[in-house]
Design an enzyme around this catalytic site. Structure first.
Site, PDB file in Angstrom:
ATOM      1  N   VAL A 136       0.677  -1.257  -0.157  1.00  0.00           N
ATOM      2  CA  VAL A 136       0.057  -0.042  -0.052  1.00  0.00           C
ATOM      3  C   VAL A 136       0.964   1.195  -0.016  1.00  0.00           C
ATOM      4  CG1 VAL A 136      -1.841   1.431   1.268  1.00  0.00           C
ATOM      5  CG2 VAL A 136      -1.619  -1.218   1.453  1.00  0.00           C
ATOM      6  N   LYS A 190      -5.723  -1.923  -2.135  1.00  0.00           N
ATOM      7  CA  LYS A 190      -5.184  -1.300  -1.196  1.00  0.00           C
ATOM      8  C   LYS A 190      -6.125  -0.684   0.014  1.00  0.00           C
ATOM      9  CE  LYS A 190      -1.847   0.459  -4.483  1.00  0.00           C
ATOM     10  NZ  LYS A 190      -1.212   1.536  -5.552  1.00  0.00           N
TER      11      LYS A 190
END
Lengths: 434, 434
Positions: free
Chosen positions: A130, A203
């Site tokens: 992420v 994400k």
């Protein structure tokens, strides 16, 4: 202490970056980690004469890495679902710790992977999955661990943010900028994952679980991309004091957790609105700390490698720790995950930006505003543009409303004889004005 | 696992905040930490009927906490140097882990404290000592551990940033805003630590050590406050595309490490320039990750408590870890700290903003620019304001120059008959334009 032996699977952009960072900063890293970190084995599909692999064993079969008895930590950088899934599960069963940058893998198979890791007393670290080099997972999972997290909102796809920045700064249209992004290497030949929001949804799924202690639920994350944003929406938003960003938003509400990825109007004076180009940024609002923001490169060889290598060092620390007293994969102890439901998109509450083409004649606006008011929707601002033309655009900003109510109102507005075509809509979030 | 017992010294603003956060988020925190965290003993100078201390033992002597055999972690929130120093050293010698928010203590006595902690195999955690609730120490020490850090630049004093924001947004002068800040409780009755940069210098000393792996050297940190910034400097900076911020800057150079705290002109389009009011933000530039930024509340009861409690949870994790394989206090293994020298202020290289009053007559500017050019200083921009008055302000932006050379040039300019009084100077940094 003896060196830690790393096996690297995948020598693409991030793999080569990881190799470079570990080599260039070897001394800095061992001064921090207290021991050497050595790449001992790499899997490689074809010869890469441009990379210096001196002293490193190579194999063409990724599974050799998962099965090699000398390897302490397997680094998975091959991407995708199936092979990566099998590779990581095999490594875990063989008692190896895993570091991965693979957001799709974690968002879709994370629950299974973390359960297996726990059973085998190994760590699976995924900071690089992420927002690239920004240590956002560490911030949420450890730095803000005292807080009840209220919401997370982030620009977590660099390609999308590059396109929106160009549209805003240069008045260009989507298709045109996308072509340039592909030429620059920011966007893939098949840009679907980036522009349709799937990458951001992977994400956000991860961020939502870390923030609220819920299992990963990619299939419940509402996803809308940027491909239908028109240049005039960028302009009108600007005139109203807003900037359009593609945000991933995870929010705790009385009904459960909202997980949604979509174009969003945010106030231009908000710090997130100033995050331009391929950069990423994530805001996290905790009940004790208030709003915080984390900014940096969300992709690229070395920024992503920065997170991969930091994870390797973190795993190195836990090698000597009690497996039951480590930072849990999803921030909360696995036997204390929450069953907070993910809210259906109809139940989401946000403010709205609406744009519609109306015939300019008396009474049309009265009809539209009546429909909104009957649905209990308050108007924040109304702009009528290009007076004197037969079909004038009308832009409306509403206050907060339940999405289901808005859908009904929009359907009713589209039924009006004097409204042409479909109503364009985007969600509006005020975040914290910081 | 059994509950962790915390002893809390100091029930002022941050102490009360810590009590509140641990109570309100008790369930959230134990779901994360895997065990309960319980305040077992507090030291308190006078009765505090407004605080709910049910079930908590109290004492009026802080040393009772350091000597109590039941306490696992001592939280030092009394502030200041001497008592805090004795308290923390006693706790360490008694084998207790310590969490502190005390930047002065760490900046001045940290080397001694960390050595004692290492000897006694305990942790001293100090996330709350820099930038309040922003997990910046964790970011530098763990999140960016793969990088050779190139520089750190931060707005790390909220009071100072509030004053500069008001000066810029409302054209007010320093003394006037300071009075308001004191009335609002942002500034102390004796504001010296905030406005003269000492508080920021304590924090920068800590950030510099974490970034570069050097011992704490508060006495070598160059410190200049904001009390001499004039409203017209704010205005002229703005006209040139810059915003004045009070920054702490730690930079790695070929000559060593620069550690300096001073008012700084930064480009207005830089993200740091958009950090307003009492908020803090720190940029960190690593060789792999590039520029990153961390933003949030730098002070206040609950933001600071957020960091204190996160540290308590971190320490809880290390209770079962090998003491020799923990994250080192100063990010680098203590036997691998660097002897990089701290650069003398004369040797610092930065660009400059100069303002001087000159008699408006032919040849004056030629004399000034000659002096600069003879000193090898290139001019980036020159503004002459208020033409037609007898004494006109001249503003000059220079390119990068060694501070010693600039001092000589300024002395020479001040000798000119046609230059009135002293030359006002401020350093200019371009950071990353991100």
């Amino acid at each position: 202490m003896k060196p830690v032996k790393v096996g690297l699977c995948g020598l693409g952009t991030v793999g080569a970056g990881t190799l470079n960072v570990l080599k260039r900063n070897a001394e800095e890293i061992s001064r921090r980690a207290g021991r050497q970190i050595v790449i001992d084995l790499v899997s490689i599909r074809r010869p890469r004469p441009e990379l210096d692999l001196a002293g490193i064993r190579t194999t063409t079969d990724i599974m050799d890495v998962a099965n090699d008895p000398d390897i302490d930590i397997l680094v998975e950088l091959i991407g995708g679902y199936d092979n990566a899934h099998e590779l990581v599960m095999t490594a875990i069963r063989n008692g190896k710790h895993v570091v991965t940058a693979n957001k799709a893998l974690i968002a879709v198979h994370g629950n299974e992977i973390f359960a297996a890791a726990r059973e085998n007393k190994v760590m699976v670290a995924f900071e690089a999955s992420v927002a690239g080099g920004i240590p956002i997972i560490k911030a949420i999972r450890e730095g803000l661990s005292a807080n009840t997290i209220q919401w997370v909102a982030g620009i977590i796809n660099g390609t999308g943010n590059f396109i929106l920045t160009e549209m805003r700064e240069k008045g260009r249209d989507f298709a045109d900028v996308l072509k340039e992004a592909q030429a620059l290497g920011y966007a893939e030949a098949d840009p679907t994952f980036d522009v349709e929001g799937i990458d951001a949804a992977h994400k956000l799924t991860i961020l939502g679980s870390l923030a609220f202690g819920i299992p990963l639920q990619f299939e419940r994350t509402f996803t809308e991309g940027i491909s239908r944003i028109a240049p005039e929406d960028v302009t009108y938003a600007e005139a109203l004091g807003y900037t359009i960003k593609h945000l991933g938003i995870a929010r705790r509400t009385v009904n459960g957790v909202e997980l949604r990825v979509h174009p969003t109007l945010i106030p231009t004076k908000c710090l997130l609105a100033a995050v331009n180009g391929v950069k990423n940024a994530v805001m996290v609002q905790g009940d004790a700390v208030g709003p915080t923001l984390y900014y940096g490169a969300g992709a690229g060889a070395e920024p992503t490698a920065s997170a991969v290598v930091a994870d390797i060092i973190d795993v190195t620390r836990t090698l000597t720790a009690d497996p039951n007293n480590r930072v849990p994969h999803l921030a909360f102890q696995p036997d204390h995950l929450s069953d907070l439901p993910v809210v259906q998109v109809d139940e989401i509450e946000t403010a709205y930006y609406l744009r519609m083409q109306v015939k300019e004649k008396p009474g049309v606006l009265a009809q539209i505003t009546r429909i909104l008011s009957d649905a209990g929707i308050s108007i924040e601002a109304l702009l009528q543009k290009e007076h004197g033309t037969a079909n004038a655009p009308v832009i409306i900003l509403t206050k907060q409303v339940r999405e289901g109510n808005m859908n009904q109102a929009i359907a009713a507005i589209e039924q009006l004889d004097d409204v042409q075509g479909q109503v364009t809509r985007m969600r509006v979030e005020h975040l914290d004005l910081a």
